[in-house]
Enzyme design. Structure first.
Site, PDB file in Angstrom:
ATOM      1  CD  GLU A   1      -1.660   2.165   2.158  1.00  0.00           C
ATOM      2  OE1 GLU A   1      -1.206   3.219   1.652  1.00  0.00           O
ATOM      3  OE2 GLU A   1      -1.843   2.010   3.368  1.00  0.00           O
TER       4      GLU A   1
ATOM      5  CB  CYS B   1      -1.597   6.368   2.500  1.00  0.00           C
ATOM      6  SG  CYS B   1      -2.724   5.369   3.508  1.00  0.00           S
TER       7      CYS B   1
END
Length: 707
Positions: free
Chosen positions: A262, A301
């Protein structure tokens, strides 16, 4: 401050805390004050021993528990940590996190444990084998079947986490791995790893987890991947560049290490054409943009980096975002009352963000709100001063004359920074969102269903999640940037191509899906779930397969009941008077039940037929044991299918077989799923379904009733 934070941050390897020498380590400072708080160094940690310990002791101890038992331990751990949140908050403030930021990280991580505990016990079997799908017959006579099962991988999962969520990042990966039965080795990021260490120390001191379940590597571990093979999984969160380097390791390419990433994500928020200034959608959009800019100082993120709005709304959006920041954002030390946005995680991180912003300005961006000057921050109640020593940065909004400027869609300033660009058509908005080359999440903000559908379907293939925002959800949304444990967290392309969370899906990420083939008896023994054709021990009618002397299965507690126990009933004849009475009593006077001529004209029916629900009711009457006993309740049916119609004059019988037995860890009863098959007098299958009951572990109901 605990003693573990003075000096070198320790690691927890092979069941022991280890503190390496401080020489050559990295100094970690309080993000708000610049004060030295600890040192992080890898030292001479025995990574090979950690991996071997997980594969050996960890695997052995975890496999001794069932899926439900492990899920229950997650709840116990969540409750334990919940009582110690304040201690974690005090450490979290040093990372620059405000109280709300700390809640997202700490409470959010604890919430993940609660959620997976609940879903694990509700949705998984109380065993260590998960069946995937229905069995496939591989022979005409049913003696050879094929199926799929999930079992835990036989190695460890190594999680390498980013600095922005030192608690949640660990727990959101740990929870599904633990339920699956896979030991975890945690490698946190250096700037905030000291908070992860405090959380791990709490977990170890709780004594709740089986030995070997969780290990911690603090500091450098450059050879970590060298010790992994096809038995193991590597779960990475961080930069795309680092992910690419790790993914190219020979043990991934040739050795079969499962790799999930990720990474960087230039997430977008799209304001629909209808969401003009003054609408509820415009206000909701501005609110979510400012939240994403300032929560964790923009170090997420999932934060919004690109705001794609109608060209005519660019100025209005920038002005509204700036106004909300000025009215609501107080920058400063999060330990000071009234502060709503803290520092970045480190001075180095601040320099990186400023450099990224400058590059974007040099390439054609323009500051629409804010500046790069040293900010004024709240240093004490009602007292502000220029930032000194901390990693503070003001929120910034960039505007762009060229909405397709390459750097806008490729460079991420990982801080309180976003851009606003205009579009002239919905198709152009989709193109701009897709230029991010794969993202974790996008928001679509509109109250126009047609525009929403076009936008969502247009960008879905480029995103792991789409957050649809309008006036109906503005007050209830969990937010653009808040991954929830029930849904997938991950995204394609630049976002890493990995997938975390997603409820039970993420548990299965840590398991091997294996095709198994064999006889019904062998597959039943392997899975603990009865397969059609396997042995049965039936009570009831000997004419239809019952064995003499067998006890009615509803008279058996879980201590006595076995997979394959069941009942074969006698036939019950159907007559038109009963069908008509049922129709009149229920109001279900569909013509196929009450009008012979109309029913005969229907190609599916031979004439009037019994209601499907009447047949199910009769079946219950054929298999029920009326006296009080270990069966406490019927709580539903699953997979009900009507196959052959039953006309007046036909007869039906039922065969009931204990298919799956799931004792509850915390209760005096469990669930039993019964395979139910209705046949007619010609042995044709009339209906199939599963009956769900709650059954006592020990039969106490009958004795109490007799008293």
């Amino acid at each position: 401050m605990s003693t573990s934070q003075i000096g070198v941050v320790p690691s927890f390897i092979a069941g022991q805390w280890q503190t390496p020498e401080a020489a050559g380590g990295t100094e970690v400072l309080d993000a708000n004050t610049g004060e030295l708080i600890t040192i992080v160094t890898g030292g001479k940690l025995d990574i090979a021993a950690a991996v071997a310990y997980g594969r050996g002791v960890g695997q052995r101890e975890l496999s001794s528990l069932s899926l439900h038992e492990r899920a229950l331990k997650l709840k116990e751990l969540a409750m334990y940590l919940n009582e110690r949140r304040k201690d974690l908050y005090e450490v979290s403030y040093k990372t620059g996190a405000t109280k709300i930021d700390s809640m997202v990280d700490i409470d959010g991580g604890i919430g993940v444990l609660f959620t997976f505990s609940s879903k694990g016990r509700r949705e998984l079997p109380n065993s260590n084998v998960i069946i995937d799908g229905t069995a496939e017959p591989l022979s005409k006579d049913g003696s050879f079947l094929g199926s799929h099962i999930y079992t835990a991988i036989s190695g460890v999962v190594v999680q390498v986490n980013a600095f922005n969520f030192p608690v949640w990042g660990m727990l959101e990966k740990f929870a599904p791995a633990f339920i699956a039965g896979v030991p975890t080795i945690v490698k946190p990021a250096t700037p905030t790893g000291y908070l992860t260490e405090v959380a791990v120390r709490m977990i170890i001191e709780s004594g709740i987890l089986p030995e070997g379940s969780l290990q911690l590597i603090s500091g450098s571990a450059r050879d970590l991947m060298d010790h992994l093979d096809y038995r193991d999984m590597f779960s990475f969160t961080g930069s795309a560049a680092t992910a690419s380097r790790l993914k190219s390791h020979p043990n991934v390419i040739d050795g079969g290490v499962r790799f999930s990433a990720e990474t960087d994500s230039l997430n977008a928020a799209i304001l629909g054409p209808d969401a003009v200034e003054g609408t509820a959608e415009f206000d909701a959009f501005v609110k979510v943009v400012v939240t994403e800019m300032t929560s964790k100082a923009g170090q997420k993120c999932t934060a919004i980096r690109r705001n794609i709005v109608p060209a005519a709304q660019v100025d209005a959006v920038i002005a509204a975002v700036g106004k909300r920041i000025e009215e609501r954002v107080v920058l400063g030390d999060p330990r000071v009352e009234g502060v709503t946005m803290g520092a970045l995680a480190s001075v180095e991180q601040m320099h990186d963000v400023r450099a990224a912003v400058q590059d974007m300005i040099d390439a054609g961006g323009e500051l629409g709100f804010g500046n790069l000057d040293a900010p004024v921050v709240r240093v004490a109640p009602e007292r502000d001063a220029l930032a000194a020593g901390g990693a503070f940065m003001s929120p910034l909004v960039l505007r762009w004359a060229d909405s397709r400027n390459p750097i806008l869609h490729s460079r991420e300033a990982f801080g309180p920074v976003c851009s606003v660009v205009g579009y002239d058509s919905v198709d152009e908005a989709i193109e701009l969102a897709a230029m991010g080359a794969g993202s974790l999440v996008a928001t679509v903000c509109t109250n126009d269903p047609a525009a929403m559908r076009t936008l969502t379907l247009g960008i879905a293939a480029h995103h792991g999640r789409v957050h649809i925002l309008n006036r109906e959800t503005a007050g209830s949304t969990t937010g653009h940037g808040s991954p929830v444990p029930h849904l997938v967290h991950g995204g394609p392309g630049r976002a890493g191509g990995g997938e975390e969370l997603g409820g039970i899906r993420s548990v299965k990420h840590h398991m091997q899906r294996t095709a198994v083939q064999g006889s019904p008896n062998m597959l039943t023994a392997l899975t603990g779930v009865w397969h059609t054709g396997a042995a049965q021990q039936l009570a009831g009618s000997e004419k239809f397969g019952a064995q003499p002397g067998n006890v009615h299965p509803f008279r058996k507690s879980l201590a006595e009941l076995k997979i394959g126990d069941g009942l074969a009933s006698d036939l019950r004849q159907v007559n038109q008077q009963e069908i008509t009475a049922f129709a009149n009593e229920t109001g279900d006077t569909f013509y196929a039940h009450v009008n012979p001529k109309a029913a005969e004209a229907n190609p599916f029916f031979p004439g009037t037929v019994a209601h499907g629900y009447l047949l199910v009711s009769w079946a219950a009457g054929l298999f029920v044991e009326p006296a009080p006993g270990p069966v406490l309740a019927n709580y539903g049916l699953e997979n009900l299918r009507f196959i052959t119609p039953v006309a007046a004059g036909d007869s039906v019988r039922v065969t009931l077989t204990a298919k799956k037995i799931t004792p509850r860890v915390t209760d005096a009863y469990g669930e039993v799923a019964w395979d139910a098959i209705l046949h007619n007098q010609n042995d044709e299958i009339v209906a199939t379904y599963d009956v769900l009951t709650l059954v006592e572990k020990e039969d106490t109901t009958y004795a109490n009733w007799q008293d």
